[in-house]
Motif scaffolding. Sequence first.
Motif, PDB file in Angstrom:
ATOM      1  N   ARG A 177      30.297   9.661  40.886  1.00  0.00           N
ATOM      2  CA  ARG A 177      30.084  10.521  39.722  1.00  0.00           C
ATOM      3  C   ARG A 177      29.132   9.834  38.754  1.00  0.00           C
ATOM      4  O   ARG A 177      28.848   8.631  38.882  1.00  0.00           O
ATOM      5  N   THR A 178      28.701  10.617  37.766  1.00  0.00           N
ATOM      6  CA  THR A 178      27.745  10.124  36.776  1.00  0.00           C
ATOM      7  C   THR A 178      28.484   9.447  35.626  1.00  0.00           C
ATOM      8  O   THR A 178      29.527   9.941  35.197  1.00  0.00           O
ATOM      9  N   LEU A 237      27.532   7.012  31.804  1.00  0.00           N
ATOM     10  CA  LEU A 237      26.504   6.507  30.892  1.00  0.00           C
ATOM     11  C   LEU A 237      26.743   5.020  30.662  1.00  0.00           C
ATOM     12  O   LEU A 237      27.865   4.613  30.328  1.00  0.00           O
ATOM     13  N   HIS A 278      32.309   4.156  29.458  1.00  0.00           N
ATOM     14  CA  HIS A 278      33.503   4.737  28.837  1.00  0.00           C
ATOM     15  C   HIS A 278      34.035   5.870  29.707  1.00  0.00           C
ATOM     16  O   HIS A 278      33.262   6.581  30.332  1.00  0.00           O
ATOM     17  N   THR A 279      35.325   6.030  29.685  1.00  0.00           N
ATOM     18  CA  THR A 279      35.877   7.173  30.414  1.00  0.00           C
ATOM     19  C   THR A 279      37.229   7.592  29.847  1.00  0.00           C
ATOM     20  O   THR A 279      37.741   6.995  28.894  1.00  0.00           O
ATOM     21  N   PRO A 328      40.507  10.841  37.406  1.00  0.00           N
ATOM     22  CA  PRO A 328      40.821  10.265  38.727  1.00  0.00           C
ATOM     23  C   PRO A 328      40.194   8.897  38.970  1.00  0.00           C
ATOM     24  O   PRO A 328      40.781   8.051  39.647  1.00  0.00           O
ATOM     25  N   LYS A 329      39.003   8.647  38.413  1.00  0.00           N
ATOM     26  CA  LYS A 329      38.361   7.354  38.670  1.00  0.00           C
ATOM     27  C   LYS A 329      39.198   6.194  38.148  1.00  0.00           C
ATOM     28  O   LYS A 329      39.153   5.099  38.688  1.00  0.00           O
TER      29      LYS A 329
END
Length: 201
Positions: A51-52, A54, A68-69, A74-75
Amino acid sequence: MGGLPVMSPMNLEQIYSRLWDCLAAAVREDKHPFKVMQAATIGLDGSPNVRTILLRSASETDNLLTFHTDLRSPKVAELSREPRIALVGVDTVRNLQVRVSGETRILRDGQVRADAWWSSPDHGLLAYRTRLPPGTPISHAEDALDKTHDAPGPDEGFKHFCVVELRPARLDWLDLSATDRSCRALYVRQNDAWVSSWIAP
Ligand SMILES: Cc1cc2nc3c(=O)[nH]c(=O)nc-3n(C[C@H](O)[C@H](O)[C@H](O)COP(=O)(O)O)c2cc1C
């Protein structure tokens, strides 16, 4: 004699510096080609997942990259089980590719995470304030917006926010900008030092 000046090819040390300069520039500049990178993990069922993301920080001195997430994504579950990750970025104008891989650490609390939240535009993002975790199946696209609750305040997103730290163990730089001499450099981390080599593109 006319024509363009002949540029002497960079050595491995110069490429290493350029690679980190590019990553640092990508952190500062929203339009930098390496700002948006693809991050590959190993899915919970063993299949690859990409996935993408930044790029949010890059420090050669600390050998550290961050993005950041959402803790609920799920990751995060995938990285909690298998912390290794691979990133790839591409500059399609200059014909450059950078690949980075290594182990991640998820910062779920602490000052670094808090500082990242308050110093980035993320704290204003609705994405972190949604009631539904990323990836939840919904019947209609508009169901993603939370209609059953009062709109949560901006700080509400903080509890879902995390910083993913990546300590690179391998850096791979591919330069296809010159049609007659493409080059590829590999840097492998061994005992806290980089071992560099050329590899066939
Ligand atoms: C331009 C762009 C930038 C993105 N940046 C991020 C990011 O920094 N962090 C993130 O978690 N997701 C980001 N996303 C969304 C992810 O690609 C992905 O859809 C989402 O995080 C769910 O991923 P997962 O199901 O693999 O956890 C971005 C998407 C786009 C299109």
